[in-house]
Design a protein around this motif. Structure first.
Motif, PDB file in Angstrom:
ATOM      1  N   GLU A 128       0.800  -1.221   0.000  1.00 51.64           N
ATOM      2  CA  GLU A 128       0.000   0.000   0.000  1.00 51.64           C
ATOM      3  C   GLU A 128       0.834   1.274   0.000  1.00 51.64           C
ATOM      4  O   GLU A 128       0.401   2.296  -0.508  1.00 51.64           O
ATOM      5  CB  GLU A 128      -0.931  -0.018   1.211  1.00 51.64           C
ATOM      6  N   THR A 129       2.023   1.224   0.592  1.00 49.51           N
ATOM      7  CA  THR A 129       2.817   2.436   0.716  1.00 49.51           C
ATOM      8  C   THR A 129       4.061   2.328  -0.150  1.00 49.51           C
ATOM      9  O   THR A 129       4.955   1.538   0.134  1.00 49.51           O
ATOM     10  CB  THR A 129       3.237   2.667   2.179  1.00 49.51           C
ATOM     11  N   TYR A 130       4.082   3.116  -1.212  1.00 47.92           N
ATOM     12  CA  TYR A 130       5.254   3.164  -2.076  1.00 47.92           C
ATOM     13  C   TYR A 130       5.348   4.541  -2.706  1.00 47.92           C
ATOM     14  O   TYR A 130       4.363   5.278  -2.769  1.00 47.92           O
ATOM     15  CB  TYR A 130       5.231   2.066  -3.149  1.00 47.92           C
ATOM     16  N   ALA A 131       6.544   4.887  -3.134  1.00 49.74           N
ATOM     17  CA  ALA A 131       6.760   6.187  -3.762  1.00 49.74           C
ATOM     18  C   ALA A 131       7.780   6.032  -4.874  1.00 49.74           C
ATOM     19  O   ALA A 131       8.650   5.173  -4.820  1.00 49.74           O
ATOM     20  CB  ALA A 131       7.264   7.203  -2.746  1.00 49.74           C
ATOM     21  N   ILE A 132       7.644   6.869  -5.881  1.00 48.68           N
ATOM     22  CA  ILE A 132       8.606   6.900  -6.979  1.00 48.68           C
ATOM     23  C   ILE A 132       9.469   8.131  -6.769  1.00 48.68           C
ATOM     24  O   ILE A 132       8.962   9.248  -6.694  1.00 48.68           O
ATOM     25  CB  ILE A 132       7.886   6.967  -8.339  1.00 48.68           C
ATOM     26  N   VAL A 133      10.759   7.912  -6.646  1.00 47.54           N
ATOM     27  CA  VAL A 133      11.709   8.992  -6.385  1.00 47.54           C
ATOM     28  C   VAL A 133      12.719   8.994  -7.520  1.00 47.54           C
ATOM     29  O   VAL A 133      13.226   7.939  -7.903  1.00 47.54           O
ATOM     30  CB  VAL A 133      12.419   8.780  -5.025  1.00 47.54           C
ATOM     31  N   ASN A 134      13.025  10.150  -8.058  1.00 48.15           N
ATOM     32  CA  ASN A 134      13.930  10.192  -9.204  1.00 48.15           C
ATOM     33  C   ASN A 134      15.333  10.674  -8.861  1.00 48.15           C
ATOM     34  O   ASN A 134      16.109  10.967  -9.745  1.00 48.15           O
ATOM     35  CB  ASN A 134      13.331  11.040 -10.327  1.00 48.15           C
ATOM     36  N   GLU A 135      15.660  10.768  -7.595  1.00 51.85           N
ATOM     37  CA  GLU A 135      17.001  11.201  -7.202  1.00 51.85           C
ATOM     38  C   GLU A 135      17.759  10.052  -6.565  1.00 51.85           C
ATOM     39  O   GLU A 135      17.233   9.339  -5.728  1.00 51.85           O
ATOM     40  CB  GLU A 135      16.916  12.377  -6.238  1.00 51.85           C
ATOM     41  N   PHE A 136      18.993   9.895  -6.980  1.00 53.62           N
ATOM     42  CA  PHE A 136      19.858   8.849  -6.449  1.00 53.62           C
ATOM     43  C   PHE A 136      20.920   9.476  -5.557  1.00 53.62           C
ATOM     44  O   PHE A 136      21.414  10.569  -5.835  1.00 53.62           O
ATOM     45  CB  PHE A 136      20.569   8.105  -7.589  1.00 53.62           C
ATOM     46  N   THR A 137      21.278   8.765  -4.493  1.00 55.38           N
ATOM     47  CA  THR A 137      22.426   9.188  -3.699  1.00 55.38           C
ATOM     48  C   THR A 137      23.675   8.758  -4.459  1.00 55.38           C
ATOM     49  O   THR A 137      23.614   7.933  -5.377  1.00 55.38           O
ATOM     50  CB  THR A 137      22.415   8.530  -2.303  1.00 55.38           C
ATOM     51  N   THR A 138      24.818   9.295  -4.092  1.00 57.36           N
ATOM     52  CA  THR A 138      26.058   8.911  -4.771  1.00 57.36           C
ATOM     53  C   THR A 138      26.352   7.429  -4.536  1.00 57.36           C
ATOM     54  O   THR A 138      26.859   6.751  -5.431  1.00 57.36           O
ATOM     55  CB  THR A 138      27.240   9.777  -4.292  1.00 57.36           C
ATOM     56  N   GLU A 139      26.014   6.919  -3.355  1.00 53.75           N
ATOM     57  CA  GLU A 139      26.238   5.497  -3.068  1.00 53.75           C
ATOM     58  C   GLU A 139      25.372   4.619  -3.967  1.00 53.75           C
ATOM     59  O   GLU A 139      25.817   3.578  -4.447  1.00 53.75           O
ATOM     60  CB  GLU A 139      25.934   5.182  -1.598  1.00 53.75           C
ATOM     61  N   GLU A 140      24.134   5.028  -4.189  1.00 56.29           N
ATOM     62  CA  GLU A 140      23.250   4.249  -5.056  1.00 56.29           C
ATOM     63  C   GLU A 140      23.726   4.290  -6.504  1.00 56.29           C
ATOM     64  O   GLU A 140      23.662   3.283  -7.207  1.00 56.29           O
ATOM     65  CB  GLU A 140      21.816   4.769  -4.954  1.00 56.29           C
ATOM     66  N   SER A 141      24.213   5.433  -6.944  1.00 54.84           N
ATOM     67  CA  SER A 141      24.765   5.533  -8.311  1.00 54.84           C
ATOM     68  C   SER A 141      25.977   4.625  -8.473  1.00 54.84           C
ATOM     69  O   SER A 141      26.136   3.946  -9.488  1.00 54.84           O
ATOM     70  CB  SER A 141      25.148   6.974  -8.620  1.00 54.84           C
ATOM     71  N   GLN A 142      26.824   4.585  -7.446  1.00 56.81           N
ATOM     72  CA  GLN A 142      27.995   3.702  -7.486  1.00 56.81           C
ATOM     73  C   GLN A 142      27.553   2.233  -7.469  1.00 56.81           C
ATOM     74  O   GLN A 142      28.152   1.388  -8.147  1.00 56.81           O
ATOM     75  CB  GLN A 142      28.914   3.990  -6.314  1.00 56.81           C
TER      76      GLN A 142
END
Length: 177
Positions: A158-172
């Motif tokens: 039921e609870t979800y969100a779409i986020v379009n920003e990545f942290t530098t760790e996630e990009s790596q």
């Protein structure tokens, strides 16, 4: 007496106006504007986003259990999905690459939801289910986003969100896997 021409009297036309057509048009206009007014009302959906901190996104506050309840799904090119539970700097479940489908992301999210509901029930909050943050990269395609949203509906998250920003760790993390 000679036959005198009779005076021809002109027929008097009725001065009454028939408003039947006008009433029909008026009702049609009233119905039209009522329908347009109803359809033009904005339909909004409640959306909760995590709070932001300087290095990226902070997952849904620091309340108790937010680290255990948060599942992040990273979408990348070539149908690649990476998922982890908790915060990336302190994950409850290490990041791993998963495929789409019944034995991939669906099974993983279903197992995660079950574990989170058991954990929440033990804390005395049985309705606190998982919080899924979906992060599509710029290289992911729209079909992948639709597929993951379908999985949310199938698993009944039921609870979800779409986020379009990545942290530098996630990009790596996306670049390394």
């Amino acid at each position: 007496m000679p036959n005198l021409p009779k005076k021809v009297r002109s027929k008097k036309l009725s001065s009454r106006v028939d408003l039947t057509a006008m009433v029909s048009v008026s009702f049609l206009l009233i119905i039209f504007f009522m329908v347009v007014g109803e359809l033009s009302k904005g339909k909004a959906m409640a959306l909760s986003l995590p709070e932001k901190y300087e290095n990226g996104w902070h997952h849904w506050g620091c309340g108790s259990g937010s680290n255990e309840r948060t599942i992040t799904v990273l979408l990348d090119e070539n149908n690649k999905i990476i998922t982890y539970t908790g915060f990336l700097f302190n994950p409850r479940k290490a990041p791993k690459e998963i495929n789409y489908g019944q034995n991939g992301i669906r099974k993983e999210l279903f197992n995660q939801k079950k574990a989170i509901l058991e954990y929440s029930t033990a804390l005395g909050k049985p309705k606190n289910g998982p919080i899924v943050i979906i992060k599509p990269s710029k290289k992911s395609n729209f079909k992948n986003l639709v597929d993951i949203l379908d999985e949310m509906a199938i698993i009944n998250i039921e609870t979800y969100a779409i986020v379009n920003e990545f942290t530098t760790e996630e990009s790596q993390l996306l670049a390394s896997k």
